[in-house]
Design an enzyme around this catalytic site. Structure first.
Site, mmCIF file in Angstrom:
data_model
loop_
_atom_site.group_PDB
_atom_site.id
_atom_site.type_symbol
_atom_site.label_atom_id
_atom_site.label_comp_id
_atom_site.label_asym_id
_atom_site.label_seq_id
_atom_site.Cartn_x
_atom_site.Cartn_y
_atom_site.Cartn_z
ATOM 1 N N CYS A 342 2.842 15.909 -0.849
ATOM 2 C CA CYS A 342 1.879 16.476 0.086
ATOM 3 C C CYS A 342 2.187 17.955 0.345
ATOM 4 O O CYS A 342 2.043 18.780 -0.552
ATOM 5 C CB CYS A 342 1.848 15.644 1.368
ATOM 6 N N HIS A 449 1.649 9.768 -0.085
ATOM 7 C CA HIS A 449 2.799 9.367 0.723
ATOM 8 C C HIS A 449 3.109 7.884 0.486
ATOM 9 O O HIS A 449 2.210 7.087 0.223
ATOM 10 C CB HIS A 449 2.497 9.546 2.214
#
Length: 509
Positions: A342, A449
């Site tokens: 991310c 994630h």
């Protein structure tokens, strides 16, 4: 049964990080095992460690763990107000799972009383189909200077008419004073909701604390609901927020020279969703070290992981101020591997742009240049749980390894290295491609994630970067449930769960 009479109990703390989140998780599992329909609830949370809910919003990671402990799907109503710090004085305000605004501390102080109706609405939704609601406070009710606009502790307890148990952490010392002092600071109106206390993290001979119960009863008129002795398994479960990372040893366990792979993680000020690291740290053959400010990334590490960030540009500047960009470049030149998740993925590129200031001050920042990509913070925030498969290529990433996780990010990333995407969301034959790999295969990044929680992928990836035999074959998800069962067993043995349930049932009487 009306919502007003649904059994509910609130755990508040004498301070932050006294163990409320884990206690509520353990109680959720313990009462669920008794056949009760349990729901967790936290009116207001402050954490960048967020979870994507089953209904498409975001809540604090602790409430997601508590929902798992209770055996129920996650929903935004479990944590209706989530504050995600972006600077020392400001935070993004998420209400019922969606971003409302960004506010400085003083502005939020004026705003939060207006949020109480939303908080109560969410609580009523959670209570509607529950036998028991376990509520977690935030910080401490002793912060009486903030009481007028409180929605997190006694302000909520009063509005919802819920009995309160105070949690004190004896491990940090002064627990008698913290309990009695909290009681003394509360107004008479607030004291009527405070019914008892629990001592947490006790080490040694519990009988030595017995005289203290008389002292607390004399000065605070509070009932003891037990002493939770120190539980060494806490590291097995995801931590609530960054406070856990400030305490030494969260991830850096002594390998006694037996680690076959060393992983370094720069500790960014706005680190987000750091439970991505938990599955790596849980592997017996891995030593995972969180690199603190002022420290150097070790030259002998095998892998550097750049984690998520709530403020990518600010954390990228911090990383360079620490000289970690030089350390990472040297690590790469020595043949080391780097993976970014991310915000960490965005940092690996040539540039990161935030023209509208969605994560702080508007601006641009030169990235680490290890991937030929560029990110612009624009568009709607992506929030979704998802499944994916790996896209095989000639750099040794096996094809069609199933993994799952969630996306929670701003920004669009493009560039030549995106042609080497290594994840496909949705399935092996269709769906959106994600991620990028350098031409030599040693630098990778993606927006997913939770990917290391997928056992097959974690084992394959560690083997791919040279860690054959590192993975123990651990079932990470099963280990979390086993940890929750251990915690529930521990609390059943330490605390008066029958008495606490009776107290919860007294609500509305």
């Amino acid at each position: 049964m009306t919502v007003r009479s649904v059994p509910a109990l609130m755990l508040q703390g004498t301070g932050s990080d006294v163990g409320k989140s884990l206690l509520v998780a353990g109680l959720c599992r313990a009462y669920a095992r008794r056949g009760l329909h349990v729901r967790p609830f936290k009116p207001q949370n402050m954490s960048n460690n967020a979870a994507v809910t089953d209904d498409g919003g975001e809540i604090g990671r602790a409430q997601a763990l508590q929902a798992r402990a209770a055996g129920v799907a996650t929903t935004v109503h479990m944590n209706p107000v989530l504050l995600k710090p972006q600077s020392d004085i400001g935070a993004q305000v998420v209400v019922q799972g969606k971003v409302l605004t960004t506010a400085k501390a003083r502005d939020y102080y004026r705003l939060k009383r207006d949020l109480l109706p939303k908080v109560l609405e969410s609580f009523e939704i959670m209570a509607a189909d529950a036998d028991l609601v376990l509520v977690e406070g935030a910080g401490s009710p002793a912060e009486v200077n903030l009481r007028a606009s409180d929605i997190a502790n006694m302000g909520f307890a009063e509005a919802a008419e819920i009995p309160v148990i105070l949690v004190g952490d004896i491990d940090r010392g002064g627990v008698i004073a913290s309990i009695v002092g909290t009681y003394a600071l509360l107004s008479a109106d607030d004291r009527r909701w405070l019914k008892g206390y629990v001592i947490n993290k006790f080490r040694g001979d519990v009988s030595l604390f017995e005289p203290a119960t008389d002292i607390i009863a004399k000065h605070g008129n509070l009932k003891s609901y037990g002493i939770a002795t120190y539980w060494p398994g806490a590291y097995k479960l995801p931590a609530e927020d960054g406070v856990a990372l400030e305490n030494a040893g969260k991830y850096h366990r002594d390998s006694n020279g037996e680690a076959r792979m060393r992983i370094a993680v720069p500790h960014l000020p706005r680190i987000a969703n750091f439970d991505d690291l938990d599955p790596l740290a849980a592997e017996d053959g891995v030593e995972l070290q969180l690199i603190k400010p002022g420290q150097v990334i070790p030259g002998d590490c095998d892998l550097v992981v750049l984690p998520g960030s709530k403020s990518t540009l600010a954390d990228l500047r911090f990383l360079k101020d620490q000289g970690w960009d030089v350390d990472i470049a040297a690590h790469y030149r020595r043949g080391g591997h780097v993976i970014g998740i991310c915000g960490g993925y965005q940092m690996l590129g040539r540039m990161v742009h935030d023209p509208d200031g969605v994560e702080g001050q508007p601006g641009s920042e030169t990235g680490l240049g290890l991937l030929d990509i560029e990110t612009v913070m624009a568009g709607d925030k992506t929030l979704r749980k998802t499944e994916a498969v790996t896209v095989g290529d000639d750099r040794g990433i096996a094809e069609n390894i199933a993994l799952w996780g969630y996306e929670i990010h701003m920004g669009q990333t493009n560039g030549p290295d995106r042609s080497r995407s290594w994840l496909r969301f949705g399935g092996p034959s269709d769906g959106v491609l994600d991620g990028a790999i350098s031409a030599d295969g040693r630098v990778m990044g993606c927006y997913l994630h939770g990917l290391f929680g997928s056992d097959a992928f974690r084992q394959a990836y560690l083997g791919h970067i040279g860690g054959d035999g590192v993975s123990s074959g651990m079932n990470f998800e099963a280990s979390i449930d086993a940890g929750l069962d251990e915690l529930a067993d521990h609390l059943e043995a330490c605390l008066d769960l029958d008495g606490m349930l009776e107290l919860a049932k007294s609500r509305g009487r």
